[in-house]
Design an enzyme around this catalytic site. Structure first.
Site, short mmCIF file in Angstrom:
data_model
loop_
_atom_site.label_atom_id
_atom_site.label_comp_id
_atom_site.label_asym_id
_atom_site.label_seq_id
_atom_site.Cartn_x
_atom_site.Cartn_y
_atom_site.Cartn_z
N TYR A 21 4.08 10.21 -16.87
CA TYR A 21 5.17 11.28 -17.28
C TYR A 21 4.93 11.62 -18.80
O TYR A 21 5.89 12.58 -19.08
CB TYR A 21 6.54 10.12 -17.24
CG TYR A 21 7.11 10.16 -15.55
CD1 TYR A 21 7.17 11.40 -14.86
CD2 TYR A 21 7.06 9.08 -15.11
CE1 TYR A 21 7.69 11.31 -13.65
CE2 TYR A 21 7.28 8.71 -13.72
CZ TYR A 21 7.64 9.98 -13.15
OH TYR A 21 8.14 9.93 -11.70
N GLU A 68 -1.86 -14.35 1.09
CA GLU A 68 -2.12 -12.88 1.18
C GLU A 68 -0.92 -12.01 1.43
O GLU A 68 -0.61 -11.09 0.53
CB GLU A 68 -3.18 -12.66 2.47
CG GLU A 68 -3.40 -11.14 2.55
CD GLU A 68 -4.14 -10.70 3.73
OE1 GLU A 68 -4.19 -9.19 4.10
OE2 GLU A 68 -4.78 -11.67 4.64
N ASP A 100 -5.26 -13.37 6.34
CA ASP A 100 -5.55 -13.19 7.68
C ASP A 100 -6.92 -13.26 8.05
O ASP A 100 -7.96 -13.14 7.28
CB ASP A 100 -5.24 -11.86 8.05
CG ASP A 100 -3.85 -11.34 8.16
OD1 ASP A 100 -2.91 -12.45 8.11
OD2 ASP A 100 -3.38 -10.30 7.69
#
EC number: 5.6.2.2
Length: 361
Positions: free
Chosen positions: A132, A189, A242
């Protein structure tokens, strides 16, 4: 499920003893990089600016040389440190007189000036603050994120030494002393699985332990926290991800790092991290319902082929077997798929048995 006794942790205790033996003496011979003083950081920035001024004085177009952080050819693998940027890495030329790179050249100079003022004034800003500062010049937050890392690599200083943080909500700063009786750390995870373990009171049942999640691909602060836990407590750290290429890569990032951040491997990697699950072989062994399995997409197959070429696979033949099994079966599964065996299978059976009997790789 009641809390487990000390006998339950015998395999974890044995693993800890093995890890401590494997690192015995390593610390003494490793080069532990000290944090540079603010004056030294300012001097390095000034050196870059002086190089630009020198080029201009010779009527030459200034050029910035940035280490290439995207090429595997620039990375060396060390099992005790992970992926490290090679001392003979290639560089990318950012030219001030080239239409394709002039904007990037200006962006780098702008961020260098912001960092200089922050370090000089001993103040801090987030990457969002930097963006910004001049949204029209930067165009996107991602441009700022990449350039801050490029500058960190170019100056050979840690990113946190630049006084630019990721964001206020995910910052970890000022941790000096960690004291815990935890037997292990569990990296999870996904936040959904993390919340499920909290709801099932997993930490209380397998007390004492510590859980942490990076909510997917971990940011630098998540990795710093895991590194801090290992350096301070030196207890086993397990990864629960996973059973797919993406989950495996996330585990590897915690353990061995990434190409993009290989220049800061010494402060981010934790080679002692163990792969607890979900393993591709678990899907067959536990007879996870076929309705819970997902076919590998083309992107998964491409990622899997890439993973099988990673340099660390050579020192982990058991990992290679798991990835090859995934490649042959052409299926993947999320951790949540274990709930299709029974709702509390993950917390009541899978994790307790894995931890009790040493079911990690």
């Amino acid at each position: 499920m009641e809390s487990y006794g000390t006998q339950f942790f015998s395999q974890i205790d044995k693993l800890r003893d093995q890890l401590l033996i494997s690192i015995d003496g390593v610390t003494d011979r490793e080069c532990v990089e000290e944090e540079l003083s603010p004056r030294e950081i300012l001097t390095r920035i000034e050196s870059v600016i002086l190089g630009i001024v020198d080029s201009l004085s010779k009527n030459e177009a200034p050029v910035l040389l940035l280490p290439n952080r995207s090429s595997w050819s620039n990375v060396d693998f060390d099992s005790g440190m992970g992926l490290q940027m090679s001392s003979e890495h290639s560089v990318t030329n950012v030219r001030s007189n080239c239409p394709s790179s002039v904007t990037r050249f200006a962006q780098i100079l702008k961020i260098l000036s912001v960092i200089y003022r922050l370090v000089q004034g001993n103040s801090y800003a987030t990457k969002r603050d930097v963006y910004y500062n001049n949204t029209q010049l930067f165009g996107s937050q991602r441009s700022v994120d990449i350039i801050v890392d490029d500058i960190s690599c170019m100056l050979k200083v840690s990113r946190r030494a630049l006084h630019v943080a990721v964001s206020v909500s995910s910052n970890i700063y000022g941790i000096r002393n960690i004291v815990s009786s935890a037997k292990f750390v569990l990296i999870v995870e996904k936040d959904a699985t993390f919340q499920r373990l909290l709801n099932d009171d997993f930490c209380a049942k397998l007390s004492p332990c510590i859980m942490i999640t990076g909510k997917g691909v971990p940011d630098v602060n998540s990795r710093l926290m895991v590194k801090k836990l290992w350096d301070t407590l030196q207890i086993p750290i397990f990864a629960l991800v996973d059973a797919d290429p993406h989950g495996f890569e996330i585990m590897c990032i915690y353990k061995y790092g990434s190409v993009a951040m290989s220049f800061e491997a010494h402060s981010l990697t934790v080679p002692s991290v163990m792969w607890l699950g979900l393993l591709p072989s678990d899907l067959q062994r536990l007879r996870v319902p076929k309705s819970s399995l997902l076919p590998l997409a083309r992107t998964d197959e491409s990622k899997l082929s890439s993973l099988l070429k990673r340099p660390y696979l050579a020192s982990h033949p058991e990992w290679q077997k798991e990835l090859e099994l995934m490649q042959q079966s052409k299926v993947k599964a999320e951790i949540q798929s274990l709930a299709d065996i029974s709702p509390d299978f993950l917390t009541s059976i899978y994790l307790p048995n894995k931890l009790r009997y040493g079911g990690w790789l």
